[in-house]
Design an enzyme around this catalytic site. Sequence first.
Site, mmCIF file in Angstrom:
data_model
loop_
_atom_site.group_PDB
_atom_site.id
_atom_site.type_symbol
_atom_site.label_atom_id
_atom_site.label_comp_id
_atom_site.label_asym_id
_atom_site.label_seq_id
_atom_site.Cartn_x
_atom_site.Cartn_y
_atom_site.Cartn_z
ATOM 1 N N ASP A 49 0.873 -1.163 0.000
ATOM 2 C CA ASP A 49 0.000 0.000 0.000
ATOM 3 C C ASP A 49 0.923 1.230 0.000
ATOM 4 O O ASP A 49 2.151 1.091 0.115
ATOM 5 C CB ASP A 49 -0.896 -0.040 1.249
ATOM 6 C CG ASP A 49 -1.756 1.197 1.397
ATOM 7 O OD1 ASP A 49 -2.319 1.659 0.389
ATOM 8 O OD2 ASP A 49 -1.853 1.720 2.515
ATOM 9 N N ASP A 51 -0.182 5.106 1.279
ATOM 10 C CA ASP A 51 -0.429 5.992 2.424
ATOM 11 C C ASP A 51 -0.322 5.232 3.740
ATOM 12 O O ASP A 51 -0.942 4.180 3.925
ATOM 13 C CB ASP A 51 -1.828 6.609 2.331
ATOM 14 C CG ASP A 51 -1.930 7.688 1.260
ATOM 15 O OD1 ASP A 51 -0.884 8.162 0.790
ATOM 16 O OD2 ASP A 51 -3.065 8.059 0.898
ATOM 17 N N ASP A 60 -3.117 12.633 1.104
ATOM 18 C CA ASP A 60 -4.204 13.608 0.964
ATOM 19 C C ASP A 60 -4.150 14.645 2.079
ATOM 20 O O ASP A 60 -4.314 15.848 1.845
ATOM 21 C CB ASP A 60 -5.559 12.904 0.980
ATOM 22 C CG ASP A 60 -5.742 11.963 -0.192
ATOM 23 O OD1 ASP A 60 -5.107 12.212 -1.235
ATOM 24 O OD2 ASP A 60 -6.502 10.993 -0.071
ATOM 25 N N ASP A 140 -5.031 3.293 -3.094
ATOM 26 C CA ASP A 140 -6.181 4.133 -3.427
ATOM 27 C C ASP A 140 -5.822 5.614 -3.362
ATOM 28 O O ASP A 140 -6.705 6.456 -3.289
ATOM 29 C CB ASP A 140 -7.354 3.817 -2.482
ATOM 30 C CG ASP A 140 -8.689 4.301 -3.029
ATOM 31 O OD1 ASP A 140 -8.743 4.669 -4.220
ATOM 32 O OD2 ASP A 140 -9.672 4.319 -2.272
ATOM 33 N N ASP A 222 -1.893 -1.115 5.844
ATOM 34 C CA ASP A 222 -2.300 -0.533 7.125
ATOM 35 C C ASP A 222 -3.811 -0.347 7.237
ATOM 36 O O ASP A 222 -4.359 -0.332 8.334
ATOM 37 C CB ASP A 222 -1.637 0.834 7.327
ATOM 38 C CG ASP A 222 -2.237 1.884 6.404
ATOM 39 O OD1 ASP A 222 -3.087 2.666 6.867
ATOM 40 O OD2 ASP A 222 -1.908 1.898 5.200
#
Length: 282
Positions: A49, A51, A60, A140, A222
């Site tokens: 992943d 972030d 973000d 994402d 996470d």
Amino acid sequence: MRSPEPGTSPTVPACEAPPSGTSHHHTTLTMTSSKRSPAVTQRFLVVFDFDETIINESSDDAVVRALPSQRLPDWLKNSYREGHYNEHMQKVMVYMAEQGVSEDSIRSAVEKIPPAPGLLNLLEFLQSHQQDFEVVVVSDANMYFIHTWLEHAGVRHLFQKIFTNPASFDAFGRLVLLPFHSHSCSGCPDNMCKQAILLEYVAGQQKERGGAPFHRVFYVGDGANDVCPSLALGPRDTAFPRRDFPMHRLLQAQAPKVKANVVPWVSGEDIVDVLKKVVEET
């Protein structure tokens, strides 16, 4: 947990639908094979992943600090709809452009995000063992944030593939985000099911490798959306949830569904320790 019988595969939880064109035969990501293509050298797949896994916070959130006020107005924060985060971030990027935040400011904010603890040591280990590990990102976030950070950190070359939401700046200086794909998984955000991506990628790579599967798959994450792909891992695979983050808590709650080994991590060094043993034992 018990390995499935030869020729069978574990039951896919109802919310995790395999991608179009992928049969349930590929649900177990690592399968035994009697022969390997002599051209295949990378025995293992490592999936990250982004972030709060590669980087130590949400990209973000970091980018919002480029605003003059360093925060979003309440009306914009409250406009978020569950399962439509990509759509929400598009509104955020439009607002930031309206507030005069430039591409350079966004790039600078992304580049300043610190890596997760020990993450660079983990990537250094993977670089020194590129003959063993194929490395990809499934996130994402968006392509602009991920590519910018990896390039700045000097590690972009380690990643064979990045699966994330497309993003580019338009003529008005707005970062335009698009959904990665559509899918039929009721438990994932409408723009991304990471299990569908993972299953399709593993099946495609196995075909390219002359039918030879990866010996093991390692998934490092996470968040809540990292649970769905973790439930597709087989008994020889390992899910690495960041300790005390949503992925860790949710995997504990769904323990009967989890076939993979689960090794919580606090630092990338925890993952290095496991991967070193894997390389030495095989």
